[in-house]
Design a protein around this motif. Sequence first.
Motif, mmCIF file in Angstrom:
data_model
loop_
_atom_site.group_PDB
_atom_site.id
_atom_site.type_symbol
_atom_site.label_atom_id
_atom_site.label_comp_id
_atom_site.label_asym_id
_atom_site.label_seq_id
_atom_site.Cartn_x
_atom_site.Cartn_y
_atom_site.Cartn_z
ATOM 1 N N SER A 162 12.897 -6.971 12.470
ATOM 2 C CA SER A 162 12.703 -5.960 11.305
ATOM 3 C C SER A 162 11.206 -5.971 10.856
ATOM 4 N N VAL A 163 10.822 -6.694 10.135
ATOM 5 C CA VAL A 163 9.373 -6.734 9.686
ATOM 6 C C VAL A 163 8.458 -6.953 10.660
ATOM 7 N N ALA A 164 8.593 -7.789 11.758
ATOM 8 C CA ALA A 164 7.809 -8.000 12.841
ATOM 9 C C ALA A 164 7.587 -7.028 13.762
ATOM 10 N N ARG A 165 8.533 -5.991 13.921
ATOM 11 C CA ARG A 165 8.443 -4.988 14.856
ATOM 12 C C ARG A 165 8.632 -3.678 14.481
ATOM 13 N N ASN A 166 9.086 -3.221 13.244
ATOM 14 C CA ASN A 166 9.203 -1.946 12.906
ATOM 15 C C ASN A 166 7.653 -1.197 12.457
ATOM 16 N N PRO A 167 7.276 -0.153 12.808
ATOM 17 C CA PRO A 167 5.983 0.136 12.463
ATOM 18 C C PRO A 167 6.082 0.715 10.927
ATOM 19 N N VAL A 168 7.135 0.939 10.166
ATOM 20 C CA VAL A 168 7.034 1.279 8.602
ATOM 21 C C VAL A 168 6.403 0.203 7.923
#
Length: 900
Positions: free
Chosen positions: A867-873
């Motif tokens: 999540s944190v490492a991949r999602n652009p948000v």
Amino acid sequence: MSRGDARRVFISAADADRGWAQWIALQLRQAGYIVEYERSWQADASFPANMDNALARADKIISVVSPVYIDQSTYGLEAVVRTARNRDGVLVPVLVAPTTLPPLLGRLSHVSLIGLDEAEAQQRLLGGVRGIPLPRADEGVLWLGSVAPTRQVPPAPATPPPAPKLPAPFPGRIDMLADQVARALPPYEIGARLGAGGFGVVFEGRHRALNRRVAVKVLSADREDAQARYSSEARVLANLDHHAHVVRVYDYVEQDELHMIIMELLSGGTLTRRLRRLSQPDACAVGLAVAEALSHVHGHNVLHRDIKPDNMLFDDDGLLKVTDFGIAKIFDGSGASATAIVGTPKYMAPEQISGERLGPSTDLYSLAAVLYELLSGQPLFGQDLSVPVLYHRHLNVVPPPPAGVPSEIGAVVVRALAKQAEQRHPSARDFALDLAAAARESFGQNWLASSAVTVQLSEEVRTAVTGPLPGGHPGPRSKTSSTSVSVPASGGAAAGWDTPPTTVPPHVPSVVSVPPTAPAPGDDDRGGRGGRGGRGGRGGRRRAWLAVGFAVMVALVALGLVVLQPDDEPPAVLGGCTQVTVFSGGEGTPYDGYGTVLAGLIEDAYPGTSANNVPTAGSAANLESVRIPANARCLLAVSQLNTAVDAYGGTPAQFPTPIKNLRIVGPLGFDLVHLVVRRDAGFTRAADLCGRQVLSGPTRSGTFQIGSALFRVLGCEGSVRPEEAALTDQLARVRRGAVDAVLWAGGSPTAEIRESLRDGEWATLLPTGDSVGPMINDWNGRVGTTFGANFVAGDVYTAEEILPSDYPGVGRTLAVAVPNGVVANQSADPDLVAFVARALFDDRSTFEAALWVDGGGGRHFPTAAESVARNPVYCLVPLHPSARTYYAETGSVPGCTAGT
């Protein structure tokens, strides 16, 4: 508003009101609406079919209501009523004359144009059609359940459409209503209009025989509850003995569909108009005058329940009087039950909001909120707050003492603002005595004589105003010169006390040692009000035991028997937060479950911190709740993270004003698109719903945002309609065929959908996952325009499966998913944020159980790396510094500069 975005409006009017229909049509066209139908009723053969077709196409139906409209027995009124029953929120009754309404119209929120000039009428009309409650929450009584929900205000068109060939003049004439009032009141001469609002119109008048100037208050609509409030106000005031600071009522008359109260004329204007001109001594004089009025009405077992500046008026001599007892309630001395949430949110006591027993201290809280504003120049809790945020702060946030105010006076105000009613002054007379003594100590013995506010005080209160200063014989309720032992509120939240301080005789050595983290009485925050599962009671019991222990300690010291030192470690407190509030979602929704889990984890790890889960309207409301840094130290909110991007970037359609201090704490799984339709409707894919009626969440919700994106990429923008009604109500409308589908973006399974599908398996879910790619492209184009060079593209949408175990009778369905998470303000307590960021992963199974009570079939929320490492948000909204530190330790940092 572009013409393609304009909403269609149907206008229903009687032939006698054709001028009103034309004027309303003109205002709506100039505001960018498409007026679908405005002709008066015609009884030709094609009329029923034309009427039905127009009603079906309309987003809003305006009924121009007058006595002649109600008297019509034609097909038109029947068709409007039938349509309103099938489409909640579509009908807007616009009153143009005093009218007795049938039950259906009487239960709806009205837009009254009675007695308004053209500019006022235009504003009220457009606000009502757009769904904006009028009057504003800080200007009138809020009657929950009958006030139209707030919706996004459509912007004015860049180039207004051309006006009709024959522009309609404004048909409203105030003199016509004045003539009607004069005919109903022969003894009175009716003069100029003094004001108008949601209640109706006020005219100046004069009793011919007595030559007495009066004010005539005319009810705007004969709605049953409004009529009852009117007659209630008249009865309450008529039964009160005369008091200098309470408005006098002379008569109440009902005639010719008019409901009128005749009362004394107060020509000095409202306190609202003088807010910026009053000195601090003037403000204290106002406080004494209102406290004396409340002492009088409370003595007659009457609670006012709507104390605010608009309900305080002055006569020609500057004498202040309390008015508007329309929501007053008789109580039995032990408190009145709150049968409905009534009052003005800006000044409402916590027990009014939570529906608990009311008493005299309820009015004192409202008076203290007014006094806080008068003294400091700023409203309690700040300017321009939404109603949900105001409710939360009244329930949970301890205000600091009013800035720039003498500490003695600030202590009186803070005490009256205690969350627990029993910690406030026991009566309005006690409040007045304390305030009088504090003002005397602050401004000197002659302070009241120089005040610009005229007051008439009881002998006891006047003695407190003018009595000797400390050092001589103390006046009533003044503080003595003995040593006081008190515990200050944490974080500077209160300068005074919420219960009278315990005094130690001067001969006893001041050697008492108090555990530094023991909460002050003012730290109560209502013991978890708004929380769920009984957790909030723990904080109240803990404070009760501390209070008992404190009293025992002081008693022993007073006897000279012991010198106390803390023997036990105080309960652990999370950072600087003795109280944490988690904004979640609608009660019973996955967000609500996440908030409950998070509050429980905090309390279990830190017994010295009380944590409340507060159900809300969803992401948009939650994001707004953490907007103001000064109030957001111990606040957290659950939100769709793509909606958080809109908030941080100031996407105009969602958040015209950016929340630049918004920060992400961490992820909480996904919201999935649920597209619910009837099984027998023949729909098999989302594209089948193009041009149909699809309900979603409110305009600024994440649900409406993701639904709009889905149908935009399907090529049928505008099919999704924002809706304030609860999900259960929306599903019921699908079931009876009033609408074609409901689009819901929420965790899977969602209780309301599950229950609906169980009931006869009448509905099914349509797949949406094949639209993920086009929706990502749409996101990159739209949001990229807002962020410009700072935009980071990526897969903000993903495809996730809704499983048969989630909903009975529904097969495996591939759906669009968007990330959820916890957000906070940049100023949030760093220890709180660090704890939550870790808990979101260390306790991931607990959060999963809040969604998948059956174990979820082996499903899990994403890991930090997923999540944190991949999602652009996480690139578009920065991580909170404390969360960023935690993720750096785990090696899961965003792949961009925004999160570093």
